[in-house]
Design a protein around this motif. Structure first.
Motif, PDB file in Angstrom:
ATOM      1  N   LEU A  12       0.817  -1.204   0.000  1.00  0.00           N
ATOM      2  CA  LEU A  12       0.000   0.000   0.000  1.00  0.00           C
ATOM      3  C   LEU A  12       0.857   1.263   0.000  1.00  0.00           C
ATOM      4  O   LEU A  12       0.706   2.136  -0.861  1.00  0.00           O
ATOM      5  CB  LEU A  12      -0.928  -0.015   1.208  1.00  0.00           C
ATOM      6  N   TYR A  13       1.783   1.355   0.933  1.00  0.00           N
ATOM      7  CA  TYR A  13       2.611   2.558   1.033  1.00  0.00           C
ATOM      8  C   TYR A  13       3.640   2.639  -0.097  1.00  0.00           C
ATOM      9  O   TYR A  13       4.014   3.730  -0.529  1.00  0.00           O
ATOM     10  CB  TYR A  13       3.291   2.623   2.388  1.00  0.00           C
ATOM     11  N   GLY A  14       4.096   1.501  -0.572  1.00  0.00           N
ATOM     12  CA  GLY A  14       5.010   1.498  -1.718  1.00  0.00           C
ATOM     13  C   GLY A  14       4.330   2.013  -2.981  1.00  0.00           C
ATOM     14  O   GLY A  14       4.933   2.736  -3.767  1.00  0.00           O
ATOM     15  N   ILE A  19       3.793   6.483  -6.901  1.00  0.00           N
ATOM     16  CA  ILE A  19       3.042   7.508  -7.622  1.00  0.00           C
ATOM     17  C   ILE A  19       3.599   8.896  -7.314  1.00  0.00           C
ATOM     18  O   ILE A  19       3.809   9.706  -8.228  1.00  0.00           O
ATOM     19  CB  ILE A  19       1.540   7.417  -7.273  1.00  0.00           C
ATOM     20  N   LEU A  20       3.866   9.184  -6.055  1.00  0.00           N
ATOM     21  CA  LEU A  20       4.401  10.496  -5.694  1.00  0.00           C
ATOM     22  C   LEU A  20       5.785  10.729  -6.296  1.00  0.00           C
ATOM     23  O   LEU A  20       6.076  11.820  -6.793  1.00  0.00           O
ATOM     24  CB  LEU A  20       4.454  10.641  -4.171  1.00  0.00           C
ATOM     25  N   SER A  54       4.064   6.886 -17.242  1.00  0.00           N
ATOM     26  CA  SER A  54       2.845   6.073 -17.301  1.00  0.00           C
ATOM     27  C   SER A  54       3.067   4.703 -16.675  1.00  0.00           C
ATOM     28  O   SER A  54       2.197   4.196 -15.958  1.00  0.00           O
ATOM     29  CB  SER A  54       2.387   5.903 -18.751  1.00  0.00           C
ATOM     30  N   LEU A  55       4.212   4.104 -16.938  1.00  0.00           N
ATOM     31  CA  LEU A  55       4.523   2.801 -16.364  1.00  0.00           C
ATOM     32  C   LEU A  55       4.563   2.862 -14.839  1.00  0.00           C
ATOM     33  O   LEU A  55       3.997   2.007 -14.157  1.00  0.00           O
ATOM     34  CB  LEU A  55       5.859   2.291 -16.914  1.00  0.00           C
ATOM     35  N   CYS A  59       2.000   0.956 -12.289  1.00  0.00           N
ATOM     36  CA  CYS A  59       2.529   0.042 -11.265  1.00  0.00           C
ATOM     37  C   CYS A  59       2.115   0.494  -9.865  1.00  0.00           C
ATOM     38  O   CYS A  59       1.743  -0.328  -9.030  1.00  0.00           O
ATOM     39  CB  CYS A  59       4.045  -0.038 -11.356  1.00  0.00           C
ATOM     40  N   GLY A  60       2.172   1.783  -9.606  1.00  0.00           N
ATOM     41  CA  GLY A  60       1.764   2.296  -8.306  1.00  0.00           C
ATOM     42  C   GLY A  60       0.293   2.033  -8.029  1.00  0.00           C
ATOM     43  O   GLY A  60      -0.077   1.611  -6.932  1.00  0.00           O
ATOM     44  N   ILE A  61      -0.562   2.258  -9.029  1.00  0.00           N
ATOM     45  CA  ILE A  61      -1.987   1.980  -8.869  1.00  0.00           C
ATOM     46  C   ILE A  61      -2.211   0.489  -8.659  1.00  0.00           C
ATOM     47  O   ILE A  61      -3.019   0.085  -7.818  1.00  0.00           O
ATOM     48  CB  ILE A  61      -2.773   2.507 -10.091  1.00  0.00           C
ATOM     49  N   GLY A  62      -1.483  -0.334  -9.392  1.00  0.00           N
ATOM     50  CA  GLY A  62      -1.601  -1.781  -9.221  1.00  0.00           C
ATOM     51  C   GLY A  62      -1.198  -2.228  -7.827  1.00  0.00           C
ATOM     52  O   GLY A  62      -1.873  -3.063  -7.214  1.00  0.00           O
ATOM     53  N   PHE A  63      -0.109  -1.667  -7.291  1.00  0.00           N
ATOM     54  CA  PHE A  63       0.317  -2.017  -5.940  1.00  0.00           C
ATOM     55  C   PHE A  63      -0.710  -1.580  -4.897  1.00  0.00           C
ATOM     56  O   PHE A  63      -0.966  -2.292  -3.933  1.00  0.00           O
ATOM     57  CB  PHE A  63       1.677  -1.406  -5.612  1.00  0.00           C
ATOM     58  N   ILE A  64      -1.294  -0.404  -5.098  1.00  0.00           N
ATOM     59  CA  ILE A  64      -2.317   0.065  -4.160  1.00  0.00           C
ATOM     60  C   ILE A  64      -3.530  -0.851  -4.197  1.00  0.00           C
ATOM     61  O   ILE A  64      -4.052  -1.258  -3.150  1.00  0.00           O
ATOM     62  CB  ILE A  64      -2.703   1.520  -4.470  1.00  0.00           C
ATOM     63  N   ILE A  65      -3.984  -1.201  -5.386  1.00  0.00           N
ATOM     64  CA  ILE A  65      -5.144  -2.084  -5.518  1.00  0.00           C
ATOM     65  C   ILE A  65      -4.843  -3.447  -4.905  1.00  0.00           C
ATOM     66  O   ILE A  65      -5.670  -4.027  -4.194  1.00  0.00           O
ATOM     67  CB  ILE A  65      -5.571  -2.205  -6.993  1.00  0.00           C
ATOM     68  N   TRP A  66      -3.653  -3.970  -5.157  1.00  0.00           N
ATOM     69  CA  TRP A  66      -3.257  -5.263  -4.608  1.00  0.00           C
ATOM     70  C   TRP A  66      -3.202  -5.207  -3.073  1.00  0.00           C
ATOM     71  O   TRP A  66      -3.647  -6.121  -2.387  1.00  0.00           O
ATOM     72  CB  TRP A  66      -1.922  -5.675  -5.184  1.00  0.00           C
ATOM     73  N   GLY A  67      -2.646  -4.121  -2.536  1.00  0.00           N
ATOM     74  CA  GLY A  67      -2.587  -3.972  -1.086  1.00  0.00           C
ATOM     75  C   GLY A  67      -3.971  -3.879  -0.464  1.00  0.00           C
ATOM     76  O   GLY A  67      -4.252  -4.497   0.569  1.00  0.00           O
TER      77      GLY A  67
END
Length: 77
Positions: A12-14, A19-20, A54-55, A59-67
């Motif tokens: 989640l935090y990663g 993204i930031l 974009s990549l 990836c950041g959105i994917g990690f957040i969704i996965w978390g």
């Protein structure tokens, strides 16, 4: 904190950090380098900048969704 819970937090935090940092990198790459800093010739091509940006966003959105998925659904097991 258990190991599984730590993994969820890292995802989640990663993702948020990714993204930031991608916004910080896009700002740094598109900032003009003219004057005492440089001659402006070190800017990479825009297609490369936006492709990497974009990549990292995806990836950041994917990690957040996965978390979030792991927080919501893997605790029920």
């Amino acid at each position: 904190m258990t190991r599984e819970r730590r993994k969820k937090h890292v995802l989640l935090y990663g993702g948020i950090a990714m993204i930031l940092l991608s916004f910080l990198a896009i700002h740094e790459l598109t900032d003009p380098r003219i004057g005492p800093i440089g001659d402006g010739s070190s800017i990479p091509p825009p297609a490369l900048i936006w492709g990497i940006f974009s990549l990292f966003i995806l990836c950041g959105i994917g990690f957040i969704i996965w978390g979030i998925y792991r927080f919501l659904f893997e605790d029920a097991k």
